[in-house]
Motif scaffolding. Sequence first.
Motif, PDB file in Angstrom:
ATOM      1  N   LEU A 190       0.937  -1.180   0.079  1.00 32.40           N
ATOM      2  CA  LEU A 190      -0.134   0.087   0.031  1.00 32.40           C
ATOM      3  C   LEU A 190       0.818   1.176  -0.050  1.00 32.40           C
ATOM      4  CD1 LEU A 190      -2.887  -0.881   2.559  1.00 32.40           C
ATOM      5  CD2 LEU A 190      -3.140  -0.335   0.344  1.00 32.40           C
ATOM      6  N   LEU A 191       2.086   1.471   0.755  1.00 32.28           N
ATOM      7  CA  LEU A 191       2.678   2.530   1.081  1.00 32.28           C
ATOM      8  C   LEU A 191       3.446   2.738  -0.498  1.00 32.28           C
ATOM      9  CD1 LEU A 191       4.165   4.533   2.791  1.00 32.28           C
ATOM     10  CD2 LEU A 191       5.942   2.917   3.225  1.00 32.28           C
ATOM     11  N   CYS A 192       3.828   1.739  -0.981  1.00 27.36           N
ATOM     12  CA  CYS A 192       4.494   1.838  -2.272  1.00 27.36           C
ATOM     13  C   CYS A 192       3.897   2.165  -3.390  1.00 27.36           C
ATOM     14  CB  CYS A 192       5.678   0.825  -2.597  1.00 27.36           C
ATOM     15  SG  CYS A 192       6.967   0.665  -1.376  1.00 27.36           S
ATOM     16  N   THR A 193       2.328   1.826  -3.404  1.00 28.88           N
ATOM     17  CA  THR A 193       1.551   2.262  -4.455  1.00 28.88           C
ATOM     18  C   THR A 193       0.650   3.554  -4.206  1.00 28.88           C
ATOM     19  OG1 THR A 193       0.048   0.859  -3.497  1.00 28.88           O
ATOM     20  CG2 THR A 193       1.398  -0.210  -5.279  1.00 28.88           C
ATOM     21  N   ARG A 194       1.305   4.450  -3.644  1.00 37.19           N
ATOM     22  CA  ARG A 194       1.002   5.679  -3.135  1.00 37.19           C
ATOM     23  C   ARG A 194      -0.391   5.904  -2.473  1.00 37.19           C
ATOM     24  NH1 ARG A 194       1.980   5.991  -8.895  1.00 37.19           N
ATOM     25  NH2 ARG A 194       4.058   6.791  -9.246  1.00 37.19           N
ATOM     26  N   ALA A 196      -0.503   5.916   1.176  1.00 43.13           N
ATOM     27  CA  ALA A 196       0.381   6.211   2.330  1.00 43.13           C
ATOM     28  C   ALA A 196      -0.798   6.014   3.765  1.00 43.13           C
ATOM     29  CB  ALA A 196       1.292   7.455   2.389  1.00 43.13           C
ATOM     30  N   ARG A 197      -1.779   6.633   3.462  1.00 40.31           N
ATOM     31  CA  ARG A 197      -2.404   6.824   4.678  1.00 40.31           C
ATOM     32  C   ARG A 197      -3.236   5.531   4.936  1.00 40.31           C
ATOM     33  NH1 ARG A 197      -7.829  10.693   4.111  1.00 40.31           N
ATOM     34  NH2 ARG A 197      -8.443   9.134   2.550  1.00 40.31           N
ATOM     35  N   ALA A 198      -3.507   4.624   3.794  1.00 37.97           N
ATOM     36  CA  ALA A 198      -4.045   3.258   4.185  1.00 37.97           C
ATOM     37  C   ALA A 198      -3.013   2.556   4.695  1.00 37.97           C
ATOM     38  CB  ALA A 198      -4.636   2.849   2.720  1.00 37.97           C
ATOM     39  N   ALA A 199      -1.689   2.585   4.316  1.00 40.00           N
ATOM     40  CA  ALA A 199      -0.543   1.967   4.873  1.00 40.00           C
ATOM     41  C   ALA A 199      -0.359   2.247   6.406  1.00 40.00           C
ATOM     42  CB  ALA A 199       0.761   2.032   4.127  1.00 40.00           C
ATOM     43  N   ALA A 200      -0.575   3.505   6.671  1.00 43.04           N
ATOM     44  CA  ALA A 200      -0.420   3.872   8.078  1.00 43.04           C
ATOM     45  C   ALA A 200      -1.774   3.448   8.786  1.00 43.04           C
ATOM     46  CB  ALA A 200      -0.625   5.436   7.825  1.00 43.04           C
ATOM     47  N   VAL A 201      -2.793   3.428   8.422  1.00 45.73           N
ATOM     48  CA  VAL A 201      -3.998   2.579   9.160  1.00 45.73           C
ATOM     49  C   VAL A 201      -3.655   1.432   9.106  1.00 45.73           C
ATOM     50  CG1 VAL A 201      -6.394   2.266   8.862  1.00 45.73           C
ATOM     51  CG2 VAL A 201      -5.600   4.522   8.171  1.00 45.73           C
ATOM     52  N   GLY A 202      -3.182   0.500   8.308  1.00 44.46           N
ATOM     53  CA  GLY A 202      -2.942  -0.844   8.441  1.00 44.46           C
ATOM     54  C   GLY A 202      -2.051  -1.163   9.515  1.00 44.46           C
ATOM     55  N   ALA A 203      -0.843  -0.297   9.298  1.00 45.08           N
ATOM     56  CA  ALA A 203       0.126  -0.398  10.439  1.00 45.08           C
ATOM     57  C   ALA A 203      -0.164  -0.248  11.876  1.00 45.08           C
ATOM     58  CB  ALA A 203       1.430   0.339   9.941  1.00 45.08           C
ATOM     59  N   LEU A 204      -0.959   0.898  11.923  1.00 46.99           N
ATOM     60  CA  LEU A 204      -1.570   1.436  13.354  1.00 46.99           C
ATOM     61  C   LEU A 204      -2.630   0.205  13.615  1.00 46.99           C
ATOM     62  CD1 LEU A 204      -1.965   3.277  15.400  1.00 46.99           C
ATOM     63  CD2 LEU A 204      -3.721   4.522  14.290  1.00 46.99           C
ATOM     64  N   THR A 205      -3.273  -0.423  12.956  1.00 52.10           N
ATOM     65  CA  THR A 205      -4.369  -1.405  13.370  1.00 52.10           C
ATOM     66  C   THR A 205      -3.695  -2.680  13.842  1.00 52.10           C
ATOM     67  OG1 THR A 205      -5.996  -0.685  11.729  1.00 52.10           O
ATOM     68  CG2 THR A 205      -6.183  -2.995  12.446  1.00 52.10           C
ATOM     69  N   PHE A 206      -2.543  -2.891  12.850  1.00 49.22           N
ATOM     70  CA  PHE A 206      -1.784  -4.022  13.518  1.00 49.22           C
ATOM     71  C   PHE A 206      -1.036  -3.888  14.778  1.00 49.22           C
ATOM     72  CE2 PHE A 206       2.521  -6.028  13.473  1.00 49.22           C
ATOM     73  CZ  PHE A 206       2.087  -7.535  13.687  1.00 49.22           C
ATOM     74  N   ALA A 207      -0.805  -2.830  15.010  1.00 50.07           N
ATOM     75  CA  ALA A 207       0.075  -2.526  16.327  1.00 50.07           C
ATOM     76  C   ALA A 207      -1.280  -2.444  17.427  1.00 50.07           C
ATOM     77  CB  ALA A 207       0.676  -1.078  16.280  1.00 50.07           C
ATOM     78  N   VAL A 208      -2.237  -2.033  17.159  1.00 50.26           N
ATOM     79  CA  VAL A 208      -3.347  -2.206  18.254  1.00 50.26           C
ATOM     80  C   VAL A 208      -3.375  -3.607  18.526  1.00 50.26           C
ATOM     81  CG1 VAL A 208      -5.706  -1.691  18.724  1.00 50.26           C
ATOM     82  CG2 VAL A 208      -4.274   0.168  17.841  1.00 50.26           C
ATOM     83  N   THR A 209      -3.585  -4.480  17.745  1.00 54.39           N
ATOM     84  CA  THR A 209      -3.713  -5.912  17.873  1.00 54.39           C
ATOM     85  C   THR A 209      -2.662  -6.495  18.737  1.00 54.39           C
ATOM     86  OG1 THR A 209      -2.584  -6.818  15.956  1.00 54.39           O
ATOM     87  CG2 THR A 209      -4.982  -6.197  15.829  1.00 54.39           C
ATOM     88  N   VAL A 210      -1.316  -6.027  18.452  1.00 56.17           N
ATOM     89  CA  VAL A 210      -0.091  -6.475  19.192  1.00 56.17           C
ATOM     90  C   VAL A 210      -0.275  -6.062  20.786  1.00 56.17           C
ATOM     91  CG1 VAL A 210       2.345  -6.660  19.623  1.00 56.17           C
ATOM     92  CG2 VAL A 210       1.476  -6.560  17.240  1.00 56.17           C
ATOM     93  N   GLY A 211      -0.767  -4.648  20.852  1.00 53.34           N
ATOM     94  CA  GLY A 211      -0.799  -4.110  22.341  1.00 53.34           C
ATOM     95  C   GLY A 211      -1.882  -4.646  22.852  1.00 53.34           C
ATOM     96  N   LEU A 212      -2.861  -4.933  22.212  1.00 52.08           N
ATOM     97  CA  LEU A 212      -4.268  -5.723  22.886  1.00 52.08           C
ATOM     98  C   LEU A 212      -3.543  -7.273  23.415  1.00 52.08           C
ATOM     99  CD1 LEU A 212      -7.275  -5.019  20.639  1.00 52.08           C
ATOM    100  CD2 LEU A 212      -7.016  -4.275  23.272  1.00 52.08           C
ATOM    101  N   GLY A 213      -2.642  -7.767  22.654  1.00 49.55           N
ATOM    102  CA  GLY A 213      -2.334  -9.018  22.968  1.00 49.55           C
ATOM    103  C   GLY A 213      -1.569  -8.923  24.264  1.00 49.55           C
ATOM    104  N   PHE A 214      -0.407  -8.100  24.375  1.00 52.55           N
ATOM    105  CA  PHE A 214       0.445  -7.807  25.576  1.00 52.55           C
ATOM    106  C   PHE A 214      -0.292  -7.573  26.831  1.00 52.55           C
ATOM    107  CE2 PHE A 214       3.786  -7.912  22.641  1.00 52.55           C
ATOM    108  CZ  PHE A 214       4.712  -8.732  23.423  1.00 52.55           C
ATOM    109  N   ALA A 215      -1.377  -6.407  26.436  1.00 54.36           N
ATOM    110  CA  ALA A 215      -2.338  -6.006  27.641  1.00 54.36           C
ATOM    111  C   ALA A 215      -3.000  -7.138  28.459  1.00 54.36           C
ATOM    112  CB  ALA A 215      -3.171  -4.892  27.176  1.00 54.36           C
ATOM    113  N   LEU A 216      -3.779  -7.917  27.715  1.00 54.69           N
ATOM    114  CA  LEU A 216      -4.683  -8.883  28.031  1.00 54.69           C
ATOM    115  C   LEU A 216      -4.027 -10.405  28.033  1.00 54.69           C
ATOM    116  CD1 LEU A 216      -7.863  -8.154  25.969  1.00 54.69           C
ATOM    117  CD2 LEU A 216      -7.053  -7.397  28.365  1.00 54.69           C
TER     118      LEU A 216
END
Length: 434
Positions: A190-194, A196-216
């Motif tokens: 997504l990032l390299c096909t211009r 960038a916002r969708a790539a950032a949203v995807g990366a943030l969503t993935f980071a949230v899933t990792v964070g939820l895993g560590f929290a719970l």
Amino acid sequence: MTRIRPAAWLMAAVALFLLAVAGYALLVHAYPQYYWRQIDTAVYRDGGVAVRHQPAMLYALRLGPAKLPFIYTPFAALLMAAGSGASFAAWQAGLAVLTIGLLPMVTYLCLGLAGRPAGLARAAASFVIAAVGLWLEPVAMTLFFGQINLVLLALVVGDLALPNRFKGKGIGIGLAAGIKLTPLIFIPYLLCTRRARAAAVGALTFAVTVGLGFALLPHASAVFWHEQFTELGSRHFHLTNQSLNGVILRLTHAGPGAHAYWQVAAVVVGTAGLATAILASRRGHELLGLVVCGATGLLVSPISWSHHYVFVVPALVLAAYGPQRLGYRILSAALVVGLFGWWPLPIGSQGGYDPTARLLPRGLLLLSPNEGNNGTLEFTWRGLELIAGNYYVLTLLAFISATACALALSKNPGGAGEARTHDRQITSLRQRSG
């Protein structure tokens, strides 16, 4: 000559799809011991139960009747826990219905990425392709094992099918990667096909899933991201691991240098494959870019069982609607079905080839000498056996290479394809409004 209306084509296509589903149901009813075991569904459910009662032991337990480990992310385990109170029979039926129901939806979205306008004709085509797709080996084996591959594919395809202006674009890919890491490759895509916002949203969503895993599930998360993630499938050399890692493990007999060889191969193929997918997308070939990116992810993943190859469904759409000439479409679709179809084969009770066994639908891959997951027969392969036993990987490598060459030799300017896609979208809007 009377022209057949799109509504009639749609009714015939739905009937064909239901016929394909009925055929699968009859097969399951006749041979439940072969087609209704769904050992991975048992792992999902038991993993969810473990989260509720023994969360610290999630990755130490052996789950289900097959005594398999839970290898998905802690976030995935949390999702499984939400439904773990349901019976195993409910899980079996629910996953089977969901998988089959998602097929026409995925094909419909893929047809949109191929530039086909919305409408009854596109819906009819989606049901026809879904009927064939149900009998492709990756889809059939997803049902056989009770896997969630079609769910992950639907998240990725549905996300890429969203308009680029949609602010939530990227969430589906982030969620899919949060459940299973392989879809992560679509974030740099997504990032390299211009986008960038969708790539950032995807990366943030993935980071949230990792964070939820560590929290719970803090202990399980520490185990997964340290021990499970660093192991990288070093023991999974068996036939059905159709990744570069699986091929190298078989060629080196799982020798000490296998991991280093795989790292080099993964970097080279991953870079070349992702670059090819990006170029395809920039030329306006969105469905081609999706398929190439998915194929690259399968190749570089340490473990890609044959049922993970559900990207063969978008590939079938690409084959049927990609080439301009009808003859090429027929040939391409026949090639996909021929290579990845579910054909009657003599397969023994352990999952390996047995010429004395009854004929049952399975993938051609199992014609390679193997003993399921119970032996090392793969280390004895020579000559054509090496080609037959690794042909999923070889097919993807040939496909990516051919695509890269075709794009490099193409005289189309980069924006021409995008203009054609935009024109199709405008035409579709006019048809719907008029």
